[in-house]
Design an enzyme around this catalytic site. Structure first.
Site, mmCIF file in Angstrom:
data_model
loop_
_atom_site.group_PDB
_atom_site.id
_atom_site.type_symbol
_atom_site.label_atom_id
_atom_site.label_comp_id
_atom_site.label_asym_id
_atom_site.label_seq_id
_atom_site.Cartn_x
_atom_site.Cartn_y
_atom_site.Cartn_z
ATOM 1 N N SER A 377 55.995 -16.786 -19.138
ATOM 2 C CA SER A 377 56.910 -17.459 -20.067
ATOM 3 C C SER A 377 58.311 -16.882 -19.938
ATOM 4 O O SER A 377 58.498 -15.668 -19.867
ATOM 5 C CB SER A 377 56.415 -17.300 -21.509
ATOM 6 O OG SER A 377 56.310 -15.927 -21.860
ATOM 7 N N GLU A 384 66.977 -13.153 -19.355
ATOM 8 C CA GLU A 384 65.828 -12.786 -18.512
ATOM 9 C C GLU A 384 66.182 -13.158 -17.083
ATOM 10 O O GLU A 384 66.011 -14.307 -16.674
ATOM 11 C CB GLU A 384 64.570 -13.515 -18.985
ATOM 12 C CG GLU A 384 64.195 -13.170 -20.415
ATOM 13 C CD GLU A 384 63.226 -14.171 -21.036
ATOM 14 O OE1 GLU A 384 62.504 -13.769 -21.956
ATOM 15 O OE2 GLU A 384 63.203 -15.341 -20.620
ATOM 16 N N ASP A 413 61.265 -22.461 -21.128
ATOM 17 C CA ASP A 413 61.539 -23.082 -22.418
ATOM 18 C C ASP A 413 63.011 -23.452 -22.569
ATOM 19 O O ASP A 413 63.366 -24.142 -23.524
ATOM 20 C CB ASP A 413 61.118 -22.143 -23.560
ATOM 21 C CG ASP A 413 60.335 -22.866 -24.636
ATOM 22 O OD1 ASP A 413 59.728 -23.900 -24.322
ATOM 23 O OD2 ASP A 413 60.345 -22.412 -25.783
ATOM 24 N N LYS A 605 58.866 -21.839 -30.815
ATOM 25 C CA LYS A 605 59.244 -20.740 -29.915
ATOM 26 C C LYS A 605 58.178 -20.454 -28.855
ATOM 27 O O LYS A 605 57.654 -21.371 -28.229
ATOM 28 C CB LYS A 605 59.561 -19.504 -30.754
ATOM 29 C CG LYS A 605 60.709 -19.743 -31.739
ATOM 30 C CD LYS A 605 61.008 -18.522 -32.586
ATOM 31 C CE LYS A 605 62.127 -18.817 -33.579
ATOM 32 N NZ LYS A 605 62.398 -17.665 -34.456
ATOM 33 N N LYS A 606 57.868 -19.180 -28.652
ATOM 34 C CA LYS A 606 56.959 -18.809 -27.563
ATOM 35 C C LYS A 606 55.553 -19.358 -27.777
ATOM 36 O O LYS A 606 54.896 -19.775 -26.821
ATOM 37 C CB LYS A 606 56.911 -17.278 -27.425
ATOM 38 C CG LYS A 606 55.986 -16.801 -26.310
ATOM 39 C CD LYS A 606 55.924 -15.285 -26.249
ATOM 40 C CE LYS A 606 54.910 -14.836 -25.194
ATOM 41 N NZ LYS A 606 54.807 -13.356 -25.127
ATOM 42 N N ASP A 844 51.201 -13.076 -31.514
ATOM 43 C CA ASP A 844 50.138 -12.469 -30.730
ATOM 44 C C ASP A 844 49.082 -11.822 -31.631
ATOM 45 O O ASP A 844 47.875 -12.040 -31.441
ATOM 46 C CB ASP A 844 50.720 -11.435 -29.750
ATOM 47 C CG ASP A 844 51.773 -10.557 -30.402
ATOM 48 O OD1 ASP A 844 51.935 -10.638 -31.640
ATOM 49 O OD2 ASP A 844 52.434 -9.780 -29.694
#
Length: 1141
Positions: A377, A384, A413, A605-606, A844
């Protein structure tokens, strides 16, 4: 080149001659079995059941080897052409828009040099006026449908079949086979979704896998195992489980019962894939004893403190007692789950013997391991770097796992063309890097890390050409880095050039329409252009309508098409770089995915990006296991996936929801000033949880079972957790279990009392994609352990996963586009019960909690060589903001229905305590800050938390401190960490507790009570001068409001020490005991805050001015406040007898 002919691509179907000219229909048979000669034999369900149920034929198979008159046929040529077309097309679509496939002859500026890569160069079509490329196979060999070897592209071939009567344009002879695939893809036409059929591709695949039930190992039932006698005879024609005599008679002439079996085929003893290594009793028993001793000591101490108040300073005593009670409670929550730590080990040799060696059920020795889909991701190429993401992808593509069973999905994303082209460059460089790693057994398989190693690169390398190969690959990697780093400028220049061309075209068109009128400046939206000269469907550099980060279409590009089922061994002529003779040159499937985003939708989001990958991968590859990695976490140990698979495939592995690997970091300063390695958590807490129900999910480096992510209960969960009335209703439930299909017993959700899964509820939970729903039982079946032991109650037959995969077609990718659209999750349970859970910044932990709450178990896999490595922030401010995000998520968990106090009975008590601690630990910051000010208040007031420092208080204090130190020593003993790491963790616990944790509690309370969200952002920054220093970021001081509480604590305690010492020295009757107690605890606070103070000093003592300003203001304010509260004796004025002139 030898000609190739087409053959039917589907299972045999019954169709009349009159229907031959109609468009092909989906297959209508319910079951088909592929013979060794390549033909498919269709069965009805009754015929199949009768055949499998017959005792005479249950275990009878005969395999005929290829002979001149018995040649196996290749998979359908048309399917290969379709797959090549799909892998060279960019698929886009989404909400209220059609799904389109754009054929790309060029993905990147440089040449694509691997036949699996999108846009790979091939021969040109021989049809006049057509500039398309001829499709090729896995080696890059042209696929030519006619024996005359006339070169023709896919589109021209379709035209020749449909409009030209099936006549070859070259030799004018009819094609021998004109069967087309079910979907004819046209870049200008919308792509239809798969039509409904009697049996979908997933159902057909499941039937083919389950056809191996006829050879299920009988050892489960205790019956005689006929498969042990299956062997390949030497010197005879054919092999099978019917013993073929060499000389027309049996070995001793007495019949079947006395057949002599070759000794090499006698079954080996069953061996486990993993072992649990218990902590030595000499370490664990004293450790547990000390825990109970400290618990008793804490209880007695707190009782003594409550019964002996300090009447001279009751306020000081009250605050200290409340804080100490909370600290004792917090310590219990942290310590109790550590009662049962374990270590585990794997045996990769056993895994290879069971799944990749020739056996009675797998005569060819093809890999029987299940597939793994790896998710990477990324969201913003500016934060990044694409080079880091590319290196992570390269380490995945080079992993030591069967190539045909591995697939890599990259979620972008941000929808950035920079990430897209960086992935394409990585896929191109993988053509060199991956075979090089396989040839020379390279570790690690991240090129940046490998070429940066400070050890001897030639150690243990035995091949003579290694030095030459390494030098050439290093040169290619340097060029690869230059291309990656130059992509932003390249994309910008290309877009500017195309934009200028479009403006010139528009101006010319305007002049043509207006003869003599003055020409006005034409305003055209500045688009971002791809390498093939078309608009990028994602986010543009200059945001435009439907081309921003929050508003763009869904994009899927197969960067590397699925590899062939059989190994493709290279040769010296395959590449100009290195000799790849006898090296497998295949590459795993690589897919770029950017989910659709539209205004007005919460994209989560993630977690939302991960769920989109789960759905897309289920349709395209459907690996039963999913490995989740952050873009900066690469595979450091190429065997890591095999290590994790040992746990999933071992006895009882079907009840494991995930295998969590520890996080290891690179680029940390040698002293680990801010406890970035976090070894106490990863090597102490996580190992301890492994002895309970399993470690928590920490966001990366985790191997998931797909059906556990889907929200299903573990198999046999009802057996372990009967209801209160199980004695009355157990018989009825057992009867219902017997009447339930095997796959439905495995796929069960806990909110229903019915044992049989209600299939009508699946669309409500998973969405309206029938393809996705059909893939669920396939993933469940493929993820089962081998049924090779009587204790394996929920296994699959050996050899079931050796069948070839389904080829990709356009309708499959079109379906994948539909499931990543922004509307797909509406009115479904995605994010609520299915997939990654929404509603928390620490999705998570919540996702892992939900799995454990359903009764699943997890395992902690610590490998000898680190499985994965990543990066962590070494800057103080970045580290505080990282901890702030984690703590904020914990506060959200505490105030949500994911609080461990509301856990189901399926979760173990100690596991529940561990999850409760996850939600409660930020609240310790409130009491910690108060306790850090108590020594200063004690010194200012001349009082202490106790009346006098008597022997009882000192004895309790000494006992509690010694037991804590002894527990730390024993933890170091059984976990393998170092004492310095333990002390760094204690220091940062106080630093984070007095800064980020307090801000998280404040932020969480405001969000819950008032609905106000607060973001703590950086307000100023000063950079270091030494750009060549590897740890230069460590010395950069970025001011943030999170630094205020620790700075105030340090200044107040320093001032308090000075005040206390001066008062005691100059007093008539010095109270040394109170001074010693206050100074001791002040130094205890300051010792823990030392790394924080060192971080504020920057490099070589160059402290930012803002630190001096704040410190001086706070010191003056506190000093004046104290003088006002307690002025010197003999005066009532502020400032004592001092007066201004």
């Amino acid at each position: 080149m030898a000609s190739k002919s087409f053959k039917p691509s589907r299972l045999s179907t019954s169709s009349d001659a009159a229907e031959a000219n109609k468009p092909p229909l989906p297959p209508t048979v319910t079951f088909g079995r592929r013979t060794s000669s390549g033909r498919y034999i269709s069965y009805s369900r009754d015929d199949l059941d009768s055949e499998l149920g017959s005792g005479d034929y249950m275990n009878y198979t005969v395999h005929m080897p290829p002979t001149p008159d018995n040649q196996p046929m290749d998979p359908s040529m048309s399917q290969k052409v379709e797959e090549q077309y799909v892998s060279s097309s960019l698929f886009t679509g989404g909400f209220n828009s059609v799904t389109r496939a754009h054929l790309m002859d060029k993905v990147i500026e440089s040449e694509a040099n691997h036949p699996q890569m999108a846009g790979a160069k091939g021969s040109s079509c021989a049809i006049p006026g057509c500039d398309s490329k001829v499709m090729s196979d896995g080696r890059g060999v042209d696929i030519l449908p006619c024996e005359c070897d006339f070169k023709i592209c896919r589109d021209c071939y379709i035209d020749a079949v449909k409009a030209g009567g099936g006549i070859c344009p070259g030799c004018k002879e009819p094609y021998k086979n004109t069967e087309l695939d079910e979907v004819a893809v046209d870049s200008g036409r919308p792509l239809p979704l798969p039509p409904p059929a009697a049996m979908s591709k997933m159902e057909r695949r499941l039937s083919l896998m389950k056809s191996t039930k006829s050879v299920l190992m009988r050892s489960q039932t205790g019956d005689f195992d006929h498969n042990r006698w299956l062997f390949e005879t030497r010197g005879t024609y054919g092999y099978g489980n019917a013993i073929w005599p060499n000389d027309g008679g049996f070995a001793n002439g007495k019949g079947d019962d006395d057949v002599v079996v070759p000794t090499e085929l006698i079954s080996k003893p069953w061996r486990p894939l993993t072992r649990k290594l218990k902590i030595p009793a000499a370490v664990l028993s004293p450790y547990r004893l000390l825990i109970f001793v400290r618990m008793i000591a804490l209880g007695l101490f707190l009782a003594w403190r409550v019964n002996h108040p300090n009447n001279d300073a009751i306020w000081l005593w009250g605050m200290s007692v409340v804080c100490e009670i909370w600290f004792a409670f917090s310590w219990l929550l942290d310590q109790l789950p550590k009662l049962c730590p374990v270590n585990r080990s794997t045996d990769l040799n056993v895994l290879k013997d069971k799944f990749e060696m020739p056996s009675p059920n797998n005569p060819c020795g093809k890999s029987d391991l299940p597939g793994i889909d790896v998710f990477v991701s990324t969201a913003d190429p500016e934060k990044e770097p694409p080079l880091v993401t590319s290196n992570t992808i390269l380490s995945i593509l080079a992993a030591n796992y069967p190539v045909e069973k591995l697939a890599c999905y990259v979620s972008d994303d941000g929808g950035a063309l920079l990430t897209f082209e960086a992935m394409a460059e990585a896929a191109s460089f993988a053509n060199i890097w991956v075979p090089f790693c396989r040839k020379h057994d390279i570790e690690p398989r991240n090129p940046e890390s490998y070429f940066s190693l400070k050890r001897d690169p030639y150690k243990n390398k035995v091949k003579s050409d290694f030095v030459k190969d390494r030098r050439r690959v290093k040169r290619e990697y340097d060029e690869f880095k230059v291309r990656i780093n130059g992509l932003p400028d390249s994309i910008r220049r290309r877009s500017d050039a195309y934009h200028a061309r479009e403006e010139i075209k528009a101006m010319k068109l305007q002049r043509q329409n207006r003869d003599d009128e003055p020409v006005e400046n034409v305003k055209i939206q500045k688009a971002t252009w791809m390498a093939d000269g078309t608009h990028w469907p994602g986010t543009w550099l200059s945001p435009g309508p439907e081309h921003t980060k929050g508003d763009h279409a869904g994009v899927i590009q197969v960067m590397l098409k699925p590899p062939s089922d059989e190994p493709l061994l290279g040769s010296a002529d395959d590449t100009k770089f290195i000799d790849l003779t006898d090296v497998d040159i295949r590459l795993p499937l690589l897919v770029y995915v950017s989910r659709e985003k539209r205004p007005g939708y919460d994209h989560n989001k993630k977690a939302g990006a991960m769920n989109a990958l789960v759905r897309a991968s289920a349709i395209m590859s459907n690996g039963p296991f999913i490995l989740n990695l952050d873009c900066d976490h690469y595979i450091y140990n190429s065997q890591a996936m095999r290590e994790g698979m040992c746990f999933m495939m071992d006895r009882g592995g079907d009840r494991l929801c995930y295998v969590q690997f520890p996080q290891r970091f690179e680029g940390i300063d040698p002293s680990d000033r801010y406890a970035n390695h976090n070894t106490v958590f990863f090597d102490v807490n996580m190992r301890a949880l492994d002895g309970l129900q399993g470690p928590v999910y920490v966001g990366t480096g985790c191997l998931f079972r797909r059906i556990a992510l889907y929200g299903f209960d573990p198999p046999r969960s009802k057996e372990h957790h009967p209801g209160f009335c199980s004695c009355c209703f157990s018989r009825r439930k057992r009867a219902s279990m017997e009447n339930t299909a095997e796959e439905n017993r495995a796929l069960r959700m806990g909110d229903s009392d019915d044992e049989e899964m209600n299939l009508s509820l699946l669309p409500k939970r998973f969405g309206n994609s029938t393809f996705l729903i059909d893939s669920i039982p396939v993933a469940e079946f493929q993820g089962r352990p081998l049924a090779d032991h009587p204790a394996v109650k929920h296994g699959r037959p050996p050899g079931a996963l050796t069948i070839p995969r389904e080829l990709l077609d356009a309708s499959t990718v079109a379906e994948a586009i539909s499931v990543i659209s922004c509307w797909y999750e509406d009115k479904t349970e995605w994010g609520q019960r299915v997939g990654w859970i929404y509603g928390s910044v620490t999705e998570d932990v919540v996702t892992g909690y939900r799995m454990h709450n359903r009764g699943w178990k997890s395992v902690y896999c610590v490998t000898k060589r680190d499985a994965f490595r990543g990066t962590a922030p070494i800057n103080l401010t970045d580290r505080l903001h990282q901890v702030l995000r984690w703590a904020t998520g914990s506060v959200e968990i505490f105030f949500s229905r994911n609080n461990a106090l509301l856990a189901s009975p399926k979760m173990k008590v100690l596991q529940r305590i561990a999850y409760l601690n996850v939600g409660i630990y930020p609240f310790t910051s409130i009491f910690l800050i108060v306790y850090c000010f108590l020594p200063a208040l004690s010194l200012f007031s001349g009082q202490f938390i106790v009346q006098t420092l008597n022997v009882t208080f000192l004895a309790y204090l000494l006992t509690i401190t010694l037991t804590l130190c002894m527990l730390a020593v024993l933890e170091i003993k059984w976990s393998g960490i170092e004492l310095e790491e333990w002390w760094r963790n204690e220091q940062f616990w106080l630093i984070g507790g007095t800064s980020a944790h307090l801000a998280a509690v404040l932020q969480g309370l405001l969000k819950v009570i008032a609905g106000i969200e607060i973001s703590f952002t950086l307000t100023s920054k000063s950079g270091g001068d030494d750009v060549d220093d590897e740890f230069a970021d460590l010395y950069i001081v970025k001011w943030t409001s999170l630094m205020l509480p620790p700075i105030i604590i340090m200044m107040v305690n320093l001032i308090a020490i000075a005040v206390g010492v001066s008062r005691t020295i100059y007093s008539v009757i010095p109270q040394w005991s109170r001074l010693v107690g206050g100074v001791f605890f002040s130094f205890w606070v300051l010792a823990h805050l030392y790394p924080f103070a060192k971080g504020l000093m920057g490099r070589r003592g160059r402290t930012p001015t803002v630190v001096f300003v704040w410190s001086g203001l706070i010191a003056i304010t506190i000093s004046l406040l104290w003088v006002a509260i307690n002025p010197p004796a003999g005066t009532n004025q502020i400032g004592g007898s001092f007066q201004f002139p």
